[in-house]
Design a protein around this motif. Structure first.
Motif, mmCIF file in Angstrom:
data_model
loop_
_atom_site.group_PDB
_atom_site.id
_atom_site.type_symbol
_atom_site.label_atom_id
_atom_site.label_comp_id
_atom_site.label_asym_id
_atom_site.label_seq_id
_atom_site.Cartn_x
_atom_site.Cartn_y
_atom_site.Cartn_z
ATOM 1 N N TRP A 244 0.819 -1.210 0.000
ATOM 2 C CA TRP A 244 0.000 0.000 0.000
ATOM 3 C C TRP A 244 0.857 1.266 0.000
ATOM 4 C CZ3 TRP A 244 -4.571 -0.359 -1.763
ATOM 5 C CH2 TRP A 244 -5.297 -1.539 -1.589
ATOM 6 N N GLY A 245 2.050 1.185 0.586
ATOM 7 C CA GLY A 245 2.953 2.328 0.537
ATOM 8 C C GLY A 245 3.384 2.656 -0.883
ATOM 9 N N LEU A 246 3.560 1.616 -1.702
ATOM 10 C CA LEU A 246 3.921 1.824 -3.099
ATOM 11 C C LEU A 246 2.706 2.194 -3.950
ATOM 12 C CD1 LEU A 246 6.405 -1.153 -3.676
ATOM 13 C CD2 LEU A 246 6.969 1.238 -3.208
ATOM 14 N N VAL B 58 0.090 3.954 -3.426
ATOM 15 C CA VAL B 58 -0.381 5.347 -3.417
ATOM 16 C C VAL B 58 0.368 6.210 -4.429
ATOM 17 C CG1 VAL B 58 -1.161 5.252 -1.021
ATOM 18 C CG2 VAL B 58 1.180 5.971 -1.517
ATOM 19 N N ARG B 59 1.525 5.738 -4.893
ATOM 20 C CA ARG B 59 2.285 6.515 -5.875
ATOM 21 C C ARG B 59 1.537 6.648 -7.201
ATOM 22 N NH1 ARG B 59 8.533 4.286 -5.216
ATOM 23 N NH2 ARG B 59 8.753 4.728 -2.978
ATOM 24 N N VAL B 60 0.579 5.745 -7.437
ATOM 25 C CA VAL B 60 -0.206 5.821 -8.669
ATOM 26 C C VAL B 60 -0.931 7.157 -8.761
ATOM 27 C CG1 VAL B 60 -2.136 4.791 -9.930
ATOM 28 C CG2 VAL B 60 -0.457 3.321 -8.819
ATOM 29 N N LEU B 61 -1.293 7.714 -7.620
ATOM 30 C CA LEU B 61 -2.026 8.987 -7.625
ATOM 31 C C LEU B 61 -1.238 10.072 -8.347
ATOM 32 C CD1 LEU B 61 -3.320 8.940 -3.937
ATOM 33 C CD2 LEU B 61 -4.615 8.388 -6.018
ATOM 34 N N GLY B 62 0.089 10.071 -8.152
ATOM 35 C CA GLY B 62 0.919 11.062 -8.819
ATOM 36 C C GLY B 62 1.306 10.664 -10.224
ATOM 37 N N HIS C 276 5.893 1.718 -10.396
ATOM 38 C CA HIS C 276 5.804 2.032 -8.968
ATOM 39 C C HIS C 276 5.815 0.822 -8.042
ATOM 40 C CE1 HIS C 276 1.676 0.888 -9.876
ATOM 41 N NE2 HIS C 276 1.436 0.799 -8.590
ATOM 42 N N SER C 277 5.536 -0.384 -8.549
ATOM 43 C CA SER C 277 5.351 -1.516 -7.646
ATOM 44 C C SER C 277 6.020 -2.762 -8.195
ATOM 45 C CB SER C 277 3.849 -1.751 -7.404
ATOM 46 O OG SER C 277 3.635 -2.686 -6.363
ATOM 47 N N SER C 278 5.599 -3.929 -7.704
ATOM 48 C CA SER C 278 6.281 -5.185 -7.978
ATOM 49 C C SER C 278 5.681 -5.921 -9.173
ATOM 50 C CB SER C 278 6.211 -6.098 -6.753
ATOM 51 O OG SER C 278 6.663 -7.394 -7.047
ATOM 52 N N MET C 279 6.548 -6.300 -10.109
ATOM 53 C CA MET C 279 6.092 -7.075 -11.255
ATOM 54 C C MET C 279 5.647 -8.477 -10.851
ATOM 55 S SD MET C 279 5.849 -5.349 -13.928
ATOM 56 C CE MET C 279 5.366 -6.798 -14.845
ATOM 57 N N VAL C 280 6.114 -8.976 -9.731
ATOM 58 C CA VAL C 280 5.701 -10.316 -9.295
ATOM 59 C C VAL C 280 4.202 -10.315 -8.987
ATOM 60 C CG1 VAL C 280 6.142 -12.202 -7.683
ATOM 61 C CG2 VAL C 280 8.024 -10.726 -8.400
ATOM 62 N N TYR C 281 3.707 -9.217 -8.465
ATOM 63 C CA TYR C 281 2.270 -9.083 -8.214
ATOM 64 C C TYR C 281 1.491 -9.184 -9.527
ATOM 65 C CZ TYR C 281 -2.086 -7.057 -6.360
ATOM 66 O OH TYR C 281 -3.394 -6.843 -6.001
ATOM 67 N N MET C 282 1.992 -8.519 -10.572
ATOM 68 C CA MET C 282 1.336 -8.571 -11.872
ATOM 69 C C MET C 282 1.423 -9.971 -12.472
ATOM 70 S SD MET C 282 0.139 -5.490 -12.344
ATOM 71 C CE MET C 282 -0.029 -5.005 -14.068
ATOM 72 N N ARG D 157 3.446 5.934 -28.401
ATOM 73 C CA ARG D 157 2.448 5.274 -27.554
ATOM 74 C C ARG D 157 3.148 4.507 -26.445
ATOM 75 N NH1 ARG D 157 0.460 1.218 -29.729
ATOM 76 N NH2 ARG D 157 -1.638 1.111 -28.887
ATOM 77 N N ASN D 158 2.617 4.616 -25.249
ATOM 78 C CA ASN D 158 3.163 3.856 -24.128
ATOM 79 C C ASN D 158 2.561 2.462 -24.178
ATOM 80 O OD1 ASN D 158 3.790 2.721 -21.582
ATOM 81 N ND2 ASN D 158 3.936 4.754 -20.671
ATOM 82 N N THR D 159 3.342 1.507 -24.676
ATOM 83 C CA THR D 159 2.885 0.123 -24.788
ATOM 84 C C THR D 159 3.499 -0.760 -23.711
ATOM 85 O OG1 THR D 159 4.676 -0.378 -26.345
ATOM 86 C CG2 THR D 159 2.561 0.326 -27.271
ATOM 87 N N THR D 160 4.095 -0.121 -22.711
ATOM 88 C CA THR D 160 4.865 -0.849 -21.699
ATOM 89 C C THR D 160 4.163 -0.921 -20.353
ATOM 90 O OG1 THR D 160 6.882 -0.052 -22.788
ATOM 91 C CG2 THR D 160 7.123 -0.994 -20.577
ATOM 92 N N LEU D 161 3.589 0.201 -19.902
ATOM 93 C CA LEU D 161 3.135 0.305 -18.514
ATOM 94 C C LEU D 161 1.627 0.122 -18.354
ATOM 95 C CD1 LEU D 161 5.251 3.325 -17.245
ATOM 96 C CD2 LEU D 161 5.758 0.885 -17.041
ATOM 97 N N TRP D 162 1.261 -0.272 -17.149
ATOM 98 C CA TRP D 162 -0.135 -0.322 -16.726
ATOM 99 C C TRP D 162 -0.464 1.010 -16.062
ATOM 100 C CZ3 TRP D 162 -4.719 -2.156 -17.247
ATOM 101 C CH2 TRP D 162 -5.662 -2.084 -16.207
ATOM 102 N N PRO D 163 -1.469 1.758 -16.562
ATOM 103 C CA PRO D 163 -1.695 3.124 -16.103
ATOM 104 C C PRO D 163 -2.696 3.268 -14.964
ATOM 105 C CG PRO D 163 -3.031 2.710 -18.023
ATOM 106 C CD PRO D 163 -2.293 1.428 -17.745
ATOM 107 N N SER D 164 -2.662 2.356 -14.003
ATOM 108 C CA SER D 164 -3.626 2.452 -12.915
ATOM 109 C C SER D 164 -3.139 1.622 -11.725
ATOM 110 C CB SER D 164 -5.007 1.962 -13.388
ATOM 111 O OG SER D 164 -5.993 2.212 -12.392
ATOM 112 N N PHE D 165 -4.033 1.404 -10.779
ATOM 113 C CA PHE D 165 -3.713 0.612 -9.598
ATOM 114 C C PHE D 165 -3.517 -0.859 -9.957
ATOM 115 C CE2 PHE D 165 -6.283 4.179 -7.937
ATOM 116 C CZ PHE D 165 -5.392 4.689 -6.996
#
Length: 507
Positions: free
Chosen positions: A245-247, A249-253, A399-405, A466-474
């Motif tokens: 959860w500490g990581l 929240v960075r999605v907000l920015g 912002h976070s862990s790829m293992v979660y994804m 185009r950003n084809t790399t990142l997930w743009p949300s939580f």
């Protein structure tokens, strides 16, 4: 089943990094035990097996950069070094009971969809020669940062000194007292530079774009903490949740309101002031774009290393490389003994896509060249039935862990296979409409993120911007969206359906 020249398996998994290993373990748990994992390297580990450069470590806290089903109470510190992560992956693999189905030192050279047999024919080549697998499904986990990218610099192939990419470190080369050049200032470079600086006679760091570097809030775990993680129920789960959860929240920015990154930008500016005394060098290494637009890095040692007497930061563009030097566009020639290339990986051009041919007779790379790199939920691609990516397009994180994804995607793949078994489907393939709607929505969301508005060019973007790399949300939203296989978004065929004049049956 094995014939003279063909091995039949239900599932073929490509890659034995975090993604491939997770898929193998979870398929085995589901009773889907007829699978083979092929891996071009000599063991499990992927990125963490290959990247052994000095200072290699994770920039995501290890409590989260590990499987949720295999917590490790013995991490030495909050950001663990490469040897610990590789050892962790090996332990998980050895304890999983699946290694008997792993084939190492074997690369996939070609995968072609056989419409008549409704199978993937996968050509491999390795230490045991060439082999062909016929597989109902292919699960591709090649890794987003697995294929090193060399810079296109005139004359680099004629350099007569030692030269190697950061991902293929030559440990036989002694850098003590040598004149060393590092090209690149990305995630690998900022870990390498402080280690080289201690040994090199002179170190030249070639910087094209300055990165934002936050302080590394390192914590070394005490014996008491490790004992609590191991013996007190729930303690490590709570620690993992706090990191998550500490990581998050960075999605907000990053993805919602870029101005919210300003607090972190001020921390990064403070990191520069603490690490560097020279005002001119401070100016050189201060980025001119919003923090988060490019990958944000963490280090306490990078700036002090740049400020050392034996280090020069060079911002003039490289014109060419000679047999013993680098010549910059301002005409300066700097002689060197060793050239370290830390210029990243192929991310917006998946190398594996050039070796996969789908139902329309064209490679995935040819499809991507026409319509752009995209996948439905980062996992499946129209024209390529029964093929599943783990860490596919737009599943990366800033912002976070790829293992979660990875665990989220593997859950989706498992449910797809269950759905095929339950309903007697021979094939599942996302519809063009579903794929387009998913990716149009992604790009709409991407338009308001720091990656699009932050004022920088990054490896997140393809040649079309185009950003084809990142997930743009939580990430918890991605997990929700991949928690169940949505067969209504797929064209499916029944097992007994004739292959001639074949039509999709309703899902």
């Amino acid at each position: 089943m094995t014939t003279a020249d063909l091995t039949h398996v239900d599932h073929l998994i490509v890659g034995a990094g975090f993604g491939g290993l997770c898929a193998a373990i979870k398929l085995d748990e589901d009773g889907e035990r007829d699978f083979v994992v092929i891996e071009k390297g000599s063991g499990v580990g992927g990125t963490w097996r290959d990247n052994t450069y000095p200072g290699a470590a994770c920039d995501v806290p290890s409590q989260l950069y590990s499987y949720s089903f295999a917590l490790n109470p013995d991490w030495s510190m909050s950001f663990s070094p490469q040897p610990e992560i590789e050892a962790y992956i090996k332990r998980v693999a050895e304890g999983s009971g699946t290694l008997d189905r792993f084939v190492f030192d074997t690369a996939m050279t070609d995968a072609t969809w056989d419409e008549t047999q409704q199978r993937w024919l996968v050509q491999t080549e390795g230490r045991n020669g060439k082999k062909t697998y016929a597989a109902t499904t292919v699960i591709a986990g090649p890794g987003a940062l697995s294929e090193p990218k060399l810079p296109e610099i005139e004359g680099i192939e004629g350099f007569q000194g030692e030269i190697f990419h950061s991902a293929k470190w030559d440990h036989d080369v002694d850098l003590t007292g040598k004149r060393v050049a590092v090209i690149g200032t990305g995630a690998s470079a900022i870990q390498i530079v402080p280690e080289i600086q201690k040994k090199a006679g002179r170190l030249d760091v070639y910087q094209r774009t300055a990165p934002w570097v936050l302080p590394r809030n390192e914590h070394r775990y005490t014996k008491l903490e490790k004992a609590a993680f191991r013996h007190v129920p729930g303690v490590q789960r709570v620690a993992r949740a706090a990191v998550y959860w500490g990581l998050e929240v960075r999605v907000l920015g990053l993805a919602m309101q870029p101005k919210l990154t300003m607090a972190h930008q001020l921390k990064a500016q403070g990191n520069i002031r603490r690490g560097i005394k020279d005002p001119e060098l401070r100016r050189k290494v201060t980025p001119d774009y919003t923090l988060g637009c490019k990958r944000t890095l963490i280090s306490n040692a990078y700036y002090p290393a740049l400020d050392a007497d034996n280090v020069d930061v060079i911002t003039a563009g490289i014109d060419r490389v000679t047999d013993n030097a680098i010549v910059t566009k301002d005409g300066t020639t700097r002689e060197i003994d060793v050239l370290v290339v830390a210029t990243g990986f192929y991310t917006t051009d998946l190398p594996i896509a050039h070796h996969i041919t789908g139902s329309k007779g064209r490679t995935m790379a040819e499809r991507f060249a026409e319509v752009g790199m995209s996948a439905y939920k980062g996992t499946t691609v129209p024209e390529f039935p029964n093929l599943f990516f783990v860490v596919g397009p737009n599943t990366g994180l800033g912002h976070s862990s790829m293992v979660y994804m990875i665990e989220s995607q593997v859950t989706y793949v498992r449910d797809a296979i269950r759905t095929m078994r339950t309903n007697g489907y021979a094939t599942v393939e996302p519809t063009e409409d579903a794929n387009s709607a998913w990716n149009d929505d992604l790009q709409d969301k991407m338009a308001n993120t720091v990656w699009s508005e932050g004022g920088c060019a990054s490896w997140y973007l393809d040649k079309h911007g185009r950003n084809t790399t990142l997930w743009p949300s939580f990430t918890f939203l991605f997990r929700h969206l991949t928690s169940k296989f949505d067969v209504d978004k797929y064209a499916v065929t029944a097992i007994d359906q004739p292959t001639s004049n074949q039509e999709s049956v309703p899902a």
